[in-house]
Design a protein around this motif. Structure first.
Motif, PDB file in Angstrom:
ATOM      1  N   VAL A   1       0.868  -1.171   0.000  1.00  0.00           N
ATOM      2  CA  VAL A   1       0.000   0.000   0.000  1.00  0.00           C
ATOM      3  C   VAL A   1       0.910   1.228   0.000  1.00  0.00           C
ATOM      4  CG1 VAL A   1      -1.766   1.287   1.245  1.00  0.00           C
ATOM      5  CG2 VAL A   1      -1.807  -1.214   1.279  1.00  0.00           C
ATOM      6  N   LEU A   2       0.744   2.067  -1.026  1.00  0.00           N
ATOM      7  CA  LEU A   2       1.580   3.262  -1.167  1.00  0.00           C
ATOM      8  C   LEU A   2       0.728   4.525  -1.190  1.00  0.00           C
ATOM      9  CD1 LEU A   2       3.954   2.307  -4.138  1.00  0.00           C
ATOM     10  CD2 LEU A   2       4.522   2.295  -1.723  1.00  0.00           C
ATOM     11  N   ASP A   3       1.268   5.574  -0.644  1.00  0.00           N
ATOM     12  CA  ASP A   3       0.745   6.913  -0.863  1.00  0.00           C
ATOM     13  C   ASP A   3       1.579   7.441  -2.034  1.00  0.00           C
ATOM     14  OD1 ASP A   3       0.326   9.658  -0.938  1.00  0.00           O
ATOM     15  OD2 ASP A   3       0.261   9.866   1.243  1.00  0.00           O
ATOM     16  N   ILE A   4       1.060   7.303  -3.249  1.00  0.00           N
ATOM     17  CA  ILE A   4       1.886   7.586  -4.428  1.00  0.00           C
ATOM     18  C   ILE A   4       2.361   9.035  -4.488  1.00  0.00           C
ATOM     19  CG2 ILE A   4       1.025   5.650  -5.791  1.00  0.00           C
ATOM     20  CD1 ILE A   4      -0.650   7.642  -7.420  1.00  0.00           C
ATOM     21  N   GLU A   5       1.549   9.959  -3.999  1.00  0.00           N
ATOM     22  CA  GLU A   5       1.982  11.361  -4.008  1.00  0.00           C
ATOM     23  C   GLU A   5       3.179  11.561  -3.096  1.00  0.00           C
ATOM     24  OE1 GLU A   5      -0.895  14.470  -3.681  1.00  0.00           O
ATOM     25  OE2 GLU A   5      -2.389  13.319  -4.799  1.00  0.00           O
ATOM     26  N   LYS A   6       3.119  10.986  -1.911  1.00  0.00           N
ATOM     27  CA  LYS A   6       4.201  11.135  -0.935  1.00  0.00           C
ATOM     28  C   LYS A   6       5.476  10.456  -1.420  1.00  0.00           C
ATOM     29  CE  LYS A   6       5.464  10.031   3.796  1.00  0.00           C
ATOM     30  NZ  LYS A   6       5.246   9.120   4.893  1.00  0.00           N
ATOM     31  N   VAL A   7       5.347   9.210  -1.884  1.00  0.00           N
ATOM     32  CA  VAL A   7       6.526   8.456  -2.319  1.00  0.00           C
ATOM     33  C   VAL A   7       7.162   9.112  -3.545  1.00  0.00           C
ATOM     34  CG1 VAL A   7       7.346   6.236  -3.202  1.00  0.00           C
ATOM     35  CG2 VAL A   7       5.687   6.290  -1.335  1.00  0.00           C
ATOM     36  N   ALA A   8       6.353   9.480  -4.521  1.00  0.00           N
ATOM     37  CA  ALA A   8       6.891  10.132  -5.723  1.00  0.00           C
ATOM     38  C   ALA A   8       7.591  11.440  -5.367  1.00  0.00           C
ATOM     39  CB  ALA A   8       5.775  10.379  -6.737  1.00  0.00           C
ATOM     40  N   SER A   9       6.994  12.201  -4.469  1.00  0.00           N
ATOM     41  CA  SER A   9       7.593  13.469  -4.042  1.00  0.00           C
ATOM     42  C   SER A   9       8.934  13.243  -3.334  1.00  0.00           C
ATOM     43  CB  SER A   9       6.626  14.213  -3.120  1.00  0.00           C
ATOM     44  OG  SER A   9       7.219  15.370  -2.614  1.00  0.00           O
ATOM     45  N   GLU A  10       8.979  12.245  -2.472  1.00  0.00           N
ATOM     46  CA  GLU A  10      10.228  11.943  -1.759  1.00  0.00           C
ATOM     47  C   GLU A  10      11.332  11.549  -2.731  1.00  0.00           C
ATOM     48  OE1 GLU A  10       9.487   8.962   1.249  1.00  0.00           O
ATOM     49  OE2 GLU A  10       8.166  10.290   2.386  1.00  0.00           O
ATOM     50  N   ILE A  11      11.000  10.691  -3.678  1.00  0.00           N
ATOM     51  CA  ILE A  11      12.012  10.239  -4.642  1.00  0.00           C
ATOM     52  C   ILE A  11      12.413  11.381  -5.577  1.00  0.00           C
ATOM     53  CG2 ILE A  11      12.466   8.666  -6.574  1.00  0.00           C
ATOM     54  CD1 ILE A  11      10.650   6.618  -5.099  1.00  0.00           C
ATOM     55  N   ALA A  12      11.445  12.166  -6.028  1.00  0.00           N
ATOM     56  CA  ALA A  12      11.733  13.282  -6.942  1.00  0.00           C
ATOM     57  C   ALA A  12      12.623  14.333  -6.302  1.00  0.00           C
ATOM     58  CB  ALA A  12      10.428  13.911  -7.421  1.00  0.00           C
TER      59      ALA A  12
ATOM     60  N   ILE B   1      -8.187   4.140 -18.820  1.00  0.00           N
ATOM     61  CA  ILE B   1      -8.829   3.295 -17.820  1.00  0.00           C
ATOM     62  C   ILE B   1      -9.390   4.184 -16.714  1.00  0.00           C
ATOM     63  CG2 ILE B   1      -8.465   1.432 -16.153  1.00  0.00           C
ATOM     64  CD1 ILE B   1      -6.033   0.628 -17.990  1.00  0.00           C
ATOM     65  N   LYS B   2     -10.616   3.902 -16.325  1.00  0.00           N
ATOM     66  CA  LYS B   2     -11.304   4.704 -15.319  1.00  0.00           C
ATOM     67  C   LYS B   2     -10.639   4.557 -13.942  1.00  0.00           C
ATOM     68  CE  LYS B   2     -15.880   5.580 -13.496  1.00  0.00           C
ATOM     69  NZ  LYS B   2     -17.248   5.189 -13.408  1.00  0.00           N
ATOM     70  N   ASP B   3     -10.593   5.659 -13.222  1.00  0.00           N
ATOM     71  CA  ASP B   3     -10.147   5.707 -11.824  1.00  0.00           C
ATOM     72  C   ASP B   3      -8.676   5.366 -11.598  1.00  0.00           C
ATOM     73  OD1 ASP B   3     -12.707   6.489 -11.025  1.00  0.00           O
ATOM     74  OD2 ASP B   3     -13.363   4.413 -10.799  1.00  0.00           O
ATOM     75  N   VAL B   4      -7.827   5.530 -12.596  1.00  0.00           N
ATOM     76  CA  VAL B   4      -6.391   5.349 -12.405  1.00  0.00           C
ATOM     77  C   VAL B   4      -5.833   6.669 -11.864  1.00  0.00           C
ATOM     78  CG1 VAL B   4      -4.157   4.983 -13.533  1.00  0.00           C
ATOM     79  CG2 VAL B   4      -6.132   3.600 -14.184  1.00  0.00           C
ATOM     80  N   LYS B   5      -5.166   6.575 -10.715  1.00  0.00           N
ATOM     81  CA  LYS B   5      -4.513   7.750 -10.144  1.00  0.00           C
ATOM     82  C   LYS B   5      -3.082   7.793 -10.664  1.00  0.00           C
ATOM     83  CE  LYS B   5      -7.111   7.374  -5.851  1.00  0.00           C
ATOM     84  NZ  LYS B   5      -7.003   7.024  -4.434  1.00  0.00           N
ATOM     85  N   VAL B   6      -2.557   8.998 -10.836  1.00  0.00           N
ATOM     86  CA  VAL B   6      -1.200   9.127 -11.346  1.00  0.00           C
ATOM     87  C   VAL B   6      -0.536  10.364 -10.762  1.00  0.00           C
ATOM     88  CG1 VAL B   6      -1.919  10.371 -13.439  1.00  0.00           C
ATOM     89  CG2 VAL B   6       0.227   9.106 -13.442  1.00  0.00           C
ATOM     90  N   VAL B   7       0.752  10.228 -10.482  1.00  0.00           N
ATOM     91  CA  VAL B   7       1.590  11.340 -10.045  1.00  0.00           C
ATOM     92  C   VAL B   7       2.861  11.244 -10.868  1.00  0.00           C
ATOM     93  CG1 VAL B   7       2.893  12.341  -8.134  1.00  0.00           C
ATOM     94  CG2 VAL B   7       0.695  11.247  -7.688  1.00  0.00           C
TER      95      VAL B   7
END
Length: 157
Positions: free
Chosen positions: A31-42, A67-73
């Motif tokens: 389970v990832l918080d993609i916004e948080k993880v992407a921000s940390e790595i970026a 595809i419906k409901d795909v979240k992306v950061v």
């Protein structure tokens, strides 16, 4: 002797009862918080100062994801560099597999585009990180691909 058969049978029954619980523990759902993880790595030193956030609708369009409901950061370098970091979160594994395939096509198309535009960037694309874990798909294009792959995988544990 009857006692031995009874004990052996009891152990076998207990093992059969416990088997679903034992096997279920072997694979942990990520389970990832993609916004948080992407921000940390970026924010790491792997990416230059010109690494900026890209609007989610633009990323979905760039990758051809309908595809419906795909979240992306996502983040991308300016100045014509191939560097990018994109995290997708699908609602199920089947959709994640489709996103993975689209991401693979995106990388192939980018390689082709950079061949004539900036050939030095093709090396990064040839070593692009493309991972799928459960409902998540991660794309990372950068010259420090080994270090970044290790870092990204550390979030997937």
């Amino acid at each position: 002797m009857n006692r031995y058969k009874l004990s052996k049978g009891l152990i076998l029954v207990l093992l059969l009862i416990m088997m679903p619980y034992i096997s279920g523990c072997s694979h942990k759902k990520v389970v990832l918080d993609i916004e948080k993880v992407a921000s940390e790595i970026a924010s790491k030193d792997y990416f230059g100062e010109d690494f900026f956030t890209v609007e989610s609708n633009a990323i979905l369009q760039m990758y051809g994801v309908e595809i419906k409901d795909v979240k992306v950061v996502g983040y991308k370098s300016s100045g014509g560099l191939a560097d990018e970091l994109t995290f997708f979160e699908a609602t199920n594994e089947e959709d994640a597999k489709s996103v993975y395939d689209l991401a693979s096509e995106h990388i192939a198309d980018s390689k082709e585009g950079y061949q004539s535009y900036k050939p030095d960037e093709v090396y990064k694309l040839e070593h692009a990180i493309l991972l799928r874990e459960g409902n998540y798909v991660i794309v990372c294009v950068n010259g420090s691909y080994d270090d970044l792959k290790t870092l990204i995988k550390s979030y997937l544990k």
